[in-house]
Write a protein that holds these residues in place. Structure first.
Motif, PDB file in Angstrom:
ATOM      1  N   VAL A  31     -16.312   0.640   4.410  1.00 51.11           N
ATOM      2  CA  VAL A  31     -16.207   0.539   3.143  1.00 51.11           C
ATOM      3  C   VAL A  31     -15.409   1.745   2.534  1.00 51.11           C
ATOM      4  O   VAL A  31     -14.677   1.255   1.575  1.00 51.11           O
ATOM      5  CB  VAL A  31     -17.575   0.437   2.422  1.00 51.11           C
ATOM      6  N   ALA A  32     -15.335   2.735   2.933  1.00 55.22           N
ATOM      7  CA  ALA A  32     -14.756   3.779   2.435  1.00 55.22           C
ATOM      8  C   ALA A  32     -13.233   3.773   2.624  1.00 55.22           C
ATOM      9  O   ALA A  32     -12.382   4.302   1.807  1.00 55.22           O
ATOM     10  CB  ALA A  32     -14.943   5.212   3.007  1.00 55.22           C
ATOM     11  N   ALA A  33     -12.736   2.963   3.519  1.00 56.16           N
ATOM     12  CA  ALA A  33     -11.101   2.658   3.662  1.00 56.16           C
ATOM     13  C   ALA A  33     -10.760   1.849   2.381  1.00 56.16           C
ATOM     14  O   ALA A  33      -9.375   1.967   2.094  1.00 56.16           O
ATOM     15  CB  ALA A  33     -11.110   1.956   4.763  1.00 56.16           C
ATOM     16  N   TYR A  34     -11.477   1.196   1.735  1.00 53.30           N
ATOM     17  CA  TYR A  34     -11.049   0.371   0.584  1.00 53.30           C
ATOM     18  C   TYR A  34     -10.844   1.245  -0.471  1.00 53.30           C
ATOM     19  O   TYR A  34     -10.024   0.825  -1.671  1.00 53.30           O
ATOM     20  CB  TYR A  34     -12.051  -0.726   0.165  1.00 53.30           C
ATOM     21  N   ASP A  35     -11.372   2.629  -0.644  1.00 56.31           N
ATOM     22  CA  ASP A  35     -10.988   3.479  -1.571  1.00 56.31           C
ATOM     23  C   ASP A  35      -9.470   4.234  -1.293  1.00 56.31           C
ATOM     24  O   ASP A  35      -9.110   5.168  -2.078  1.00 56.31           O
ATOM     25  CB  ASP A  35     -12.007   4.695  -1.768  1.00 56.31           C
ATOM     26  N   ARG A  36      -8.965   3.979  -0.155  1.00 56.17           N
ATOM     27  CA  ARG A  36      -7.739   4.321   0.070  1.00 56.17           C
ATOM     28  C   ARG A  36      -6.588   3.573   0.105  1.00 56.17           C
ATOM     29  O   ARG A  36      -6.900   2.199   0.129  1.00 56.17           O
ATOM     30  CB  ARG A  36      -7.626   5.057   1.511  1.00 56.17           C
ATOM     31  N   PRO A  37      -5.213   3.709  -0.570  1.00 54.00           N
ATOM     32  CA  PRO A  37      -4.316   2.696  -0.485  1.00 54.00           C
ATOM     33  C   PRO A  37      -3.794   2.172   0.691  1.00 54.00           C
ATOM     34  O   PRO A  37      -3.859   3.120   1.898  1.00 54.00           O
ATOM     35  CB  PRO A  37      -3.063   3.507  -1.454  1.00 54.00           C
ATOM     36  N   PRO A  38      -3.262   0.996   0.781  1.00 52.73           N
ATOM     37  CA  PRO A  38      -2.852   0.615   2.246  1.00 52.73           C
ATOM     38  C   PRO A  38      -1.271   1.408   2.708  1.00 52.73           C
ATOM     39  O   PRO A  38      -0.663   1.955   1.633  1.00 52.73           O
ATOM     40  CB  PRO A  38      -2.494  -0.871   1.936  1.00 52.73           C
ATOM     41  N   ARG A  39      -1.312   1.270   3.771  1.00 53.49           N
ATOM     42  CA  ARG A  39       0.020   2.013   4.025  1.00 53.49           C
ATOM     43  C   ARG A  39       1.141   0.893   4.007  1.00 53.49           C
ATOM     44  O   ARG A  39       0.889  -0.420   4.282  1.00 53.49           O
ATOM     45  CB  ARG A  39      -0.133   2.340   5.709  1.00 53.49           C
ATOM     46  N   ASP A  77       4.619   5.277  -0.038  1.00 54.83           N
ATOM     47  CA  ASP A  77       4.864   4.014  -0.808  1.00 54.83           C
ATOM     48  C   ASP A  77       5.411   4.132  -2.240  1.00 54.83           C
ATOM     49  O   ASP A  77       5.716   3.338  -2.853  1.00 54.83           O
ATOM     50  CB  ASP A  77       3.080   3.569  -1.000  1.00 54.83           C
ATOM     51  N   ASP A  78       5.907   5.405  -2.282  1.00 56.23           N
ATOM     52  CA  ASP A  78       6.620   5.385  -3.648  1.00 56.23           C
ATOM     53  C   ASP A  78       8.288   5.681  -3.481  1.00 56.23           C
ATOM     54  O   ASP A  78       9.029   5.774  -4.511  1.00 56.23           O
ATOM     55  CB  ASP A  78       6.128   6.684  -4.474  1.00 56.23           C
ATOM     56  N   THR A  79       8.586   5.138  -2.251  1.00 55.32           N
ATOM     57  CA  THR A  79      10.083   5.197  -1.843  1.00 55.32           C
ATOM     58  C   THR A  79      10.525   3.893  -2.141  1.00 55.32           C
ATOM     59  O   THR A  79      11.975   3.849  -2.046  1.00 55.32           O
ATOM     60  CB  THR A  79      10.224   5.640  -0.436  1.00 55.32           C
ATOM     61  N   ARG A  80       9.970   2.627  -2.640  1.00 54.05           N
ATOM     62  CA  ARG A  80      10.722   1.471  -3.006  1.00 54.05           C
ATOM     63  C   ARG A  80      11.646   0.842  -1.676  1.00 54.05           C
ATOM     64  O   ARG A  80      12.758   0.718  -2.028  1.00 54.05           O
ATOM     65  CB  ARG A  80      11.322   1.537  -4.210  1.00 54.05           C
TER      66      ARG A  80
END
Length: 486
Positions: A31-39, A77-80
């Motif tokens: 469940v805690a994994a859903y508080d982290r953004p996907p790679r 994830d911010d490199t587009r």
């Protein structure tokens, strides 16, 4: 705290189901994994560039995913990365890291006949196409020149027309040459080709539980899970009609429910005694199957434990289930008959020769050129007949015959590099002229190196992006309208 753009998380009924299946400590980590953004996963196209060479020019940091796939990385994830010209040129594919494991486990080898049965949008199919050509590396070369004489063949299929067209587009950007794209039901493919494939991948349509962290609005219920399991059993039941003796079949889902995973495989094994689960290589984060979650016998339970489960709290990707199966025996298969090639007419041959002499510096074998509906294709070296299967693409689309000229296809440009073209312009990724080209603008001749009028390959750092045509002191832009960036 979740990002504003992050999905809200799994539905409560689904979480209750997982809480009943998982031990308390593991459920809490899940469940805690859903508080982290996907790679954000990136896989280098080894048909076009080696991993080492791409690493030396990559415009963003690369974090290797592991020894199971040296071409696989994550990027910030911010490199587009989807907006970079290298993506337009097909130097990499953006894909969830867990989804990359399927082709890596199936591990096709050069010269094999491979089928991706539900291939759209094309992530796993592009991976299979690259692996069919071996590990990559060696001297720099285009996808076309690197694979021109390869004997392996990938049949990539999807039953839905729109998705199959997207599949064909992604394979074209990848530069895949030895590929057949079909849009048909599995049973029609089996009737057309028979049990001849060395490797078959079934990325089965599923309830999508593994994608809750990535996608908004996934509808979920136990009824949907049950319906998906019924459909999966029906599709998988046809696999013996496609896999040759000694061949391998990989069943994959992006879901956690045992009804769609271990339960489907247990039912398949009960009806297909010639198949057994193979023990795949184990790498960090590759969890085992959970036979205790389904009703099954001791022998089948031992096999189900050989499956691979990928969890978002144990692996840098989303949820996946993978079962690698092998058919007993050892009998190489081959489809009956060769593809009925239609050679060029005298006029078509003249138009193609005029274009090839003007624009290309490599020679394509005349015996593999095929004309259909005024379009010219380069057939794979291994070109079997496909019966009544619905074809979208057979080999590489080279271009289209018009009344008095030949117009090259965007697919051809994406399979080339600057060295393959008699006339080419190549700009760095950050060059404003390249940005202008990608937006659809024509370019004045003063901004180009001197060259005769005619077709010109436009490239980014040497990798083909599209076509332009020199005339009247300008390079007329032939970059496809749907791909242009405003």
């Amino acid at each position: 705290m979740k990002r504003a753009t992050q999905p809200a998380g799994p539905p409560a009924d689904f979480l209750a189901k997982m809480q009943a299946l998982l031990p308390t400590g593991e459920y809490d980590a899940f469940v805690a994994a859903y508080d982290r953004p996907p790679r954000v996963g990136l896989r280098v196209n080894t048909l076009k560039i080696s991993v080492a060479d791409f690493s030396s020019i990559a415009p963003f940091p690369l974090a290797p995913l592991g020894a199971w796939e040296p071409a696989a990385f994550t990027v910030p994830d911010d490199t587009r990365p989807g907006r970079h010209p290298y993506h337009d040129a097909g130097l990499y594919y953006l894909q969830d890291p867990s989804a990359m494991v399927a082709a890596a486990l199936l591990a096709p080898r050069p010269g094999e006949l491979v089928l991706d049965l539900a291939a759209a949008p094309g992530g796993k199919a592009t991976h299979l196409a690259a692996l069919l050509n071996g590990p990559g590396g060696g001297a720099p070369a285009s996808a076309l020149s690197r694979t021109l004489d390869a004997t392996g063949l990938l049949v990539a299929n999807d039953v839905h027309a729109g998705r199959a067209r997207l599949l064909a587009e992604n394979l074209a950007r990848w530069g895949a040459v030895n590929v057949v794209v079909t849009q048909d039901e599995p049973e029609r493919l089996a009737a057309a080709l028979g049990p001849v494939f060395d490797r078959v991948l079934l990325d089965a349509p599923c309830s999508g539980e593994g994608m809750f962290r990535r996608q908004e609005g996934i509808e979920w219920s136990e009824a949907i899970v049950a319906a998906c399991a019924r459909r999966q059993r029906g599709i998988l039941a046809g696999a013996p009609d496609l896999v040759r003796p000694g061949g391998r079949l990989l069943y994959a889902t992006c879901t956690f429910s045992p009804e769609e995973d271990e339960g489907v495989i247990a039912a398949f094994l009960a009806g297909a005694p010639a198949f057994a689960l193979a023990e795949p290589p184990r790498f960090p984060g590759f969890d085992r199957g959970r036979p205790e979650w389904v009703e099954t016998s001791g022998k089948t339970a031992a096999q189900l434990a050989r499956a691979v489960r990928l969890w978002p709290h144990r692996f840098p990707g989303e949820g996946h289930f993978l079962a690698l199966m092998e058919r007993d025996g050892d009998e190489a298969g081959e489809p009956a008959g060769a593809f009925p090639r239609r050679p060029s007419s005298a006029n078509e041959e003249r138009l193609w020769a005029a274009f090839a002499d003007e624009a290309l510096s490599l020679e394509l074998p005349a015996g593999r050129l095929h004309v259909h509906a005024n379009r010219l294709y380069l057939l794979p070296r291994r070109a079997p007949a496909v019966g009544r299967a619905h074809l979208l693409r057979y080999g590489l689309l080279l271009g289209e015959f018009r009344p008095s000229r030949f117009v090259p296809a965007h697919d051809l440009a994406l399979s080339l590099n600057a060295a393959d073209a008699a006339s080419a312009v190549s700009w760095p990724a950050d060059d404003p002229r390249l940005r202008a080209y990608l937006s659809g603008a024509d370019l004045p001749a003063a901004e180009l190196p001197a060259a005769p009028n005619g077709w010109t390959l436009v490239a980014v750092d040497g990798f083909g992006l599209g076509w332009g045509k020199r005339a009247g002191g300008r390079l007329k832009n032939h970059y496809p309208h749907p791909l242009r960036r405003l």
